[in-house]
Write an enzyme that holds these catalytic residues in place. Structure first.
Site, PDB file in Angstrom:
ATOM      1  N   LYS A 157      -0.027   8.183  -5.430  1.00  0.00           N
ATOM      2  CA  LYS A 157       0.223   7.073  -6.349  1.00  0.00           C
ATOM      3  C   LYS A 157      -0.419   7.327  -7.709  1.00  0.00           C
ATOM      4  CE  LYS A 157      -2.312   3.576  -6.873  1.00  0.00           C
ATOM      5  NZ  LYS A 157      -3.189   2.396  -6.738  1.00  0.00           N
ATOM      6  N   ASP A 186       2.224   1.023  -5.309  1.00  0.00           N
ATOM      7  CA  ASP A 186       0.992   0.327  -4.941  1.00  0.00           C
ATOM      8  C   ASP A 186       1.359  -0.836  -4.030  1.00  0.00           C
ATOM      9  OD1 ASP A 186       2.138  -1.577  -6.583  1.00  0.00           O
ATOM     10  OD2 ASP A 186       0.364  -1.875  -7.833  1.00  0.00           O
TER      11      ASP A 186
END
Length: 216
Positions: A127, A145
């Site tokens: 991420k 997320d």
């Protein structure tokens, strides 16, 4: 995946992102930074923490340590003093000092622009790498997320059980013209409208295209 065909999913996604784009044509990260390095540090610090919390801690830090050399010279213990209000600050301090040293020793003090190089850095996962590639280098990545993960399921774009599975589904569903800003639109919509516990469906601009609207 949802039962809709990819063609139908893409058509619905196109309408959703057209609306989100109209509301916020140029979405940006809410993390404060001054260069690629401070962006990287801020994103690493934001893991399992709020952007607002990180932004309170970093101004003083970035004033004295805005390059890998300066951050590495700071050392773990002094860095901890600047970020102790952020969750998991001890582990994050170790990672930030370690990644700073790696940037100096292996990357000429520059933040790399390749996914595999970024993920070699301590504290940098998939991420975080995607955020850096998108925000710093303008690459159309999808950083998943908790907000993006939640919205992908609520919007029926993915049934993936992991962030990477959701990422791959979103890359297939979201039309290419929206990809540059797509994850920011989803993050901001999830943060302020489609909240985890009490989504504001009555105020949601994309409720007409959401299969979960008013059902949560």
């Amino acid at each position: 995946m949802a039962k809709e065909s990819y063609a139908l999913l893409q058509k619905r996604a196109d309408k959703i992102f057209a609306i989100l784009s109209g509301l916020n044509p140029h979405p940006e990260t809410e993390l404060h930074f001054t260069n690629h390095f401070t962006l990287l540090v801020a994103v690493v610090l934001s893991a399992q923490a709020t952007d607002a919390g990180v932004n309170k801690a970093t101004p003083a830090l970035f004033t004295i340590a805005n390059t890998p050399e300066k951050m590495a010279a700071l050392g773990v213990e002094r860095l901890e003093g600047y970020i102790k209000t952020i969750g998991l600050y001890k582990a994050k301090a170790k990672n930030v000092i370690a990644l700073s040293r790696m940037l100096v020793e292996e990357y000429g003090s520059r933040v790399p622009d390749k996914h595999e190089d970024l993920m070699r850095l301590p504290g940098v996962g998939r991420k975080t790498a995607n955020v850096i590639l998108n925000c710093a280098f303008g690459q159309p990545t999808m950083a998943v997320d908790t907000h993006v993960f939640r919205l992908a399921h609520r919007l029926g774009f993915s049934r993936g059980k992991t962030p990477e599975a959701v990422e791959q589904d979103l890359l297939k569903v979201i039309p290419e013209k929206w990809m540059q800003h797509a994850h920011y639109w989803l993050i901001l919509h999830g943060r302020y409208v489609c909240k985890a516990r009490a989504p504001k469906c009555a105020e949601c601009a994309i409720a007409d295209y959401c299969p979960s609207a008013f059902a949560i």
